[in-house]
Motif scaffolding. Structure first.
Motif, short mmCIF file in Angstrom:
data_model
loop_
_atom_site.label_atom_id
_atom_site.label_comp_id
_atom_site.label_asym_id
_atom_site.label_seq_id
_atom_site.Cartn_x
_atom_site.Cartn_y
_atom_site.Cartn_z
N ALA A 198 0.86 -1.17 0.00
CA ALA A 198 0.00 0.00 0.00
C ALA A 198 0.91 1.23 0.00
N ILE A 199 1.01 1.89 -1.16
CA ILE A 199 1.95 3.00 -1.31
C ILE A 199 1.40 4.26 -0.65
N ARG A 200 2.21 4.84 0.20
CA ARG A 200 1.85 6.09 0.87
C ARG A 200 2.96 7.12 0.64
N GLN A 201 2.70 8.33 1.06
CA GLN A 201 3.70 9.37 0.92
C GLN A 201 4.85 9.11 1.89
N ASN A 202 6.04 8.87 1.35
CA ASN A 202 7.22 8.70 2.21
C ASN A 202 8.47 9.10 1.43
N GLU A 203 9.56 9.19 2.12
CA GLU A 203 10.79 9.67 1.50
C GLU A 203 11.70 8.53 1.04
N HIS A 204 11.31 7.31 1.25
CA HIS A 204 12.18 6.19 0.95
C HIS A 204 12.00 5.71 -0.49
N ASP A 205 13.10 5.27 -1.09
CA ASP A 205 13.04 4.58 -2.37
C ASP A 205 12.87 3.09 -2.11
N TYR A 206 12.21 2.41 -3.03
CA TYR A 206 12.05 0.97 -2.92
C TYR A 206 13.21 0.31 -3.65
N ILE A 207 14.22 -0.05 -2.89
CA ILE A 207 15.45 -0.59 -3.47
C ILE A 207 15.51 -2.10 -3.26
N PHE A 208 15.62 -2.83 -4.36
CA PHE A 208 15.72 -4.28 -4.30
C PHE A 208 17.12 -4.68 -4.80
N ASN A 209 17.96 -5.00 -3.84
CA ASN A 209 19.34 -5.42 -4.15
C ASN A 209 19.52 -6.82 -3.58
N ILE A 210 19.09 -7.81 -4.37
CA ILE A 210 19.05 -9.20 -3.90
C ILE A 210 19.72 -10.07 -4.96
N PRO A 211 20.99 -10.40 -4.80
CA PRO A 211 21.72 -11.13 -5.85
C PRO A 211 21.13 -12.48 -6.19
N THR A 212 20.47 -13.15 -5.24
CA THR A 212 19.98 -14.51 -5.47
C THR A 212 18.57 -14.56 -6.06
N VAL A 228 4.69 9.59 -6.03
CA VAL A 228 5.60 9.03 -7.02
C VAL A 228 6.77 8.40 -6.28
N ASN A 229 6.94 7.11 -6.42
CA ASN A 229 8.01 6.41 -5.74
C ASN A 229 9.06 5.96 -6.75
N LYS A 230 10.26 5.82 -6.26
CA LYS A 230 11.36 5.33 -7.08
C LYS A 230 11.61 3.87 -6.73
N VAL A 231 11.58 3.00 -7.74
CA VAL A 231 11.82 1.57 -7.54
C VAL A 231 13.11 1.20 -8.26
N VAL A 232 14.10 0.78 -7.49
CA VAL A 232 15.42 0.44 -8.05
C VAL A 232 15.60 -1.07 -8.00
N LEU A 233 15.88 -1.67 -9.15
CA LEU A 233 16.06 -3.11 -9.24
C LEU A 233 17.51 -3.43 -9.57
N PHE A 251 10.79 3.44 -12.39
CA PHE A 251 11.55 2.20 -12.29
C PHE A 251 12.96 2.41 -12.84
N VAL A 252 13.94 2.06 -12.03
CA VAL A 252 15.34 2.12 -12.46
C VAL A 252 15.87 0.69 -12.51
N MET A 253 16.12 0.19 -13.71
CA MET A 253 16.62 -1.17 -13.88
C MET A 253 18.14 -1.14 -13.81
N LYS A 254 18.67 -1.17 -12.61
CA LYS A 254 20.11 -1.06 -12.43
C LYS A 254 20.83 -2.29 -12.95
N ASP A 255 20.26 -3.47 -12.68
CA ASP A 255 20.82 -4.72 -13.19
C ASP A 255 19.74 -5.79 -13.21
N VAL A 256 19.20 -6.05 -14.39
CA VAL A 256 18.24 -7.16 -14.58
C VAL A 256 18.68 -7.95 -15.81
N SER A 257 19.97 -8.20 -15.89
CA SER A 257 20.57 -8.76 -17.10
C SER A 257 20.12 -10.18 -17.42
#
Length: 399
Positions: A198-212, A228-233, A251-257
Motif C-alpha cells: 500500500a503505497i503512501r507518501q514517504n521519503e524512501h526509495d524501494y530498493i531491491f538489491n538481492i543477488p539470489t 511518485v516512488n522510485k523503484v530500483v532493481l 523504475f530504475v533497472m540497475k541490473d536485470v541482465s
C-alpha cells in the motif's frame, strides 16, 4: 458393506496413513480419531497443519449467532492440536482466519510452537498479527507468507537470520520499511519475492538489491494519487518480473541482465532499459501501439508477446522504418486478449499489418474479443493482410 470385508485402509502402513491425513484440513484429520482405537492417535503424526475458520461452517453463525463462542472453540482446538502433535518435522503450518478475530497473542504462540516443530512452510492470513521473535531466526523455514489486515509494525531481533528461506510473500497494509524490508536482508538465498504494498507518501526509495532473487512480483496499491516512488532493481539473476496495480513509480533497472519473462503495466513505459534475455512479455493496462513497438526494441530475443486489456489510440507512426530485432529472428507468438472490436480499428489494423509484414518467423497470432460480438469485417480484413512468415496463422476467439 458385509462384515467380512477387510478394512484395507486401516491395514495401510502407518507412514501412508500419516501422509493421507496430512493432505486433509486439520479438523477433518482429527475427526478420524473416533473411527476406532487404532485411529485414535493417528492424526498426531501429521506433517501439515491447516486451520481455516470457515471450513464446514455456516457463515451466518460465525457473524451473528455464536461469534465469541466460535472464537473460543477455535482457539482451544488449535491449542489442543499443537499440544498433542508429535511430529519432529512440520512440513507446513497454515492459519487462515478471514472472519473471526483470534487474539494476536494466541497467533504469536502458535507460530512459535510451529517454529519449535521445525516448520518449513508457514502461511499466515489473519486479521491481527504479532510475530514472535523466534520466527525471524528459524533455521528450517523455506517458505513464508504473511497477510494481515491491521496496521502494525513487528518487533524484530537485532539480526534477522533465515538461512533456508527461498520464498517470501507478504501483504503489507502499512509502511513496508517497518516490516518486509527488515526481513529481506536476513534471507541470504531468497529466490522468490512477492510484495503487495500500500503505497503512501514517504521519503524512501524501494530498493531491491538481492543477488539470489529469480522471481519478483510487485503489487502497488496507491493510497494517494500524486505519490511518485522510485523503484530500483539490482537483481542480476532475476528471470521473472511481474508488476501490477495503480502505479506512479519511476523504475530504475540497475541490473536485470538475466530477465527472461516479464508482465508489466503501463507505468513502466516511460523508463525502458534493455532486456537482453527476455523471451516472454505480457503488457497490460492501456498500452499504445507505438509504445508496444518501443518496448519490442528493448527485447531483442523476445519469443512470446501477450497484450492484455485494452490498446490505446496514440503514438502510432505509419510504417516505422526500424524493425525490432526480435521480429526478424525470434518472435513466434502474439496474443491480443480482451480486444474491443468497436474501438481503435484503424490503428489496430495498421499495427497488426506492420507486425505481419515485418515478423519473419511469426507462427501464431491469437485475438480474443472483449465482448461476445466478433467483428466479421475486421476479421476478414486481417485475414487478407500480407504476412512475412508463410507459416503464420491468425486465430480469432469469440462467438
Amino acid at each position: 458393506m458385509s462384515s467380512n470385508v477387510d478394512d484395507r485402509l486401516s491395514s495401510l502402513p502407518e507412514e501412508v496413513i500419516t501422509q493421507i491425513l496430512s493432505l486433509m484440513p486439520t479438523e477433518v484429520a482429527v475427526r478420524t480419531s473416533i473411527l476406532s482405537k487404532q485411529w485414535r492417535y493417528s492424526w498426531t503424526s501429521v506433517t501439515n497443519l491447516y486451520f481455516d475458520d470457515i471450513h464446514g461452517r455456516n457463515l451466518s453463525d460465525v457473524y451473528y449467532v455464536n461469534y465469541k463462542l466460535e472464537v473460543d472453540r477455535f482457539t482451544k482446538f488449535v491449542d489442543g492440536v499443537l499440544k498433542y502433535c508429535k511430529t519432529s518435522q512440520l512440513k507446513s503450518f497454515r492459519l487462515k482466519f478471514s472472519f473471526i478475530c483470534v487474539l494476536d497473542v494466541s497467533v504469536s504462540k502458535w507460530i512459535d510452537l510451529a517454529v519449535r516443530l521445525n516448520v518449513r512452510e508457514l502461511d499466515i492470513n489473519v486479521l491481527e498479527l504479532d510475530l514472535p521473535l523466534s520466527l525471524f531466526t528459524c533455521k528450517t523455514l523455506t517458505s513464508l507468507r504473511l497477510a494481515y489486515h491491521e496496521h502494525e509494525s513487528w518487533e524484530f531481533p537485532s539480526c534477522v537470520n533465515l538461512p533456508c528461506l527461498k520464498t517470501l510473500d507478504i501483504v503489507v497494509s502499512d509502511n513496508p520499511f517497518n516490516t518486509a524490508f527488515k526481513i529481506i536482508p536476513g534471507c541470504p538465498i531468497l529466490e522468490n519475492l512477492s510484495l503487495d504494498l500500500a503505497i503512501r507518501q514517504n521519503e524512501h526509495d524501494y530498493i531491491f538489491n538481492i543477488p539470489t532473487l529469480k522471481r519478483l512480483e510487485l503489487t502497488f496499491r496507491s493510497i494517494i494519487d500524486y505519490v511518485v516512488n522510485k523503484v530500483v532493481l539490482c537483481l542480476p539473476n532475476l528471470k521473472h518480473l511481474l508488476v501490477f496495480g495503480k502505479i506512479r513509480s519511476h523504475f530504475v533497472m540497475k541490473d536485470v541482465s538475466s530477465l527472461v519473462d516479464g508482465e508489466t503495466p503501463s507505468a513502466l513505459r516511460y523508463y525502458l532499459p534493455m532486456f537482453p534475455n527476455m523471451t516472454h512479455l505480457e503488457l497490460n493496462s492501456f498500452w499504445h501501439c507505438g509504445q508496444i513497438l518501443e518496448f519490442l526494441h528493448c527485447c531483442p530475443v523476445l519469443k512470446h508477446l501477450c497484450i492484455g486489456e485494452k490498446l490505446g489510440k496514440a503514438n502510432w507512426i505509419d510504417h516505422p522504418k526500424l524493425v525490432p530485432a526480435c521480429m526478424l529472428t525470434n518472435l513466434t507468438t502474439v496474443v491480443i486478449s480482451n480486444f474491443n472490436g468497436q474501438k481503435c480499428d484503424i490503428e489496430f489494423q495498421e499495427f497488426l499489418e506492420y507486425m505481419l509484414r515485418s515478423a519473419e518467423v511469426l507462427e501464431t497470432v491469437t485475438i480474443t474479443w472483449e465482448n461476445n460480438m466478433l467483428c466479421e469485417r475486421l476479421c476478414a480484413t486481417l485475414l487478407e493482410l500480407p504476412r512475412a512468415s508463410r507459416f503464420c496463422e491468425i486465430h480469432f476467439i469469440g462467438n
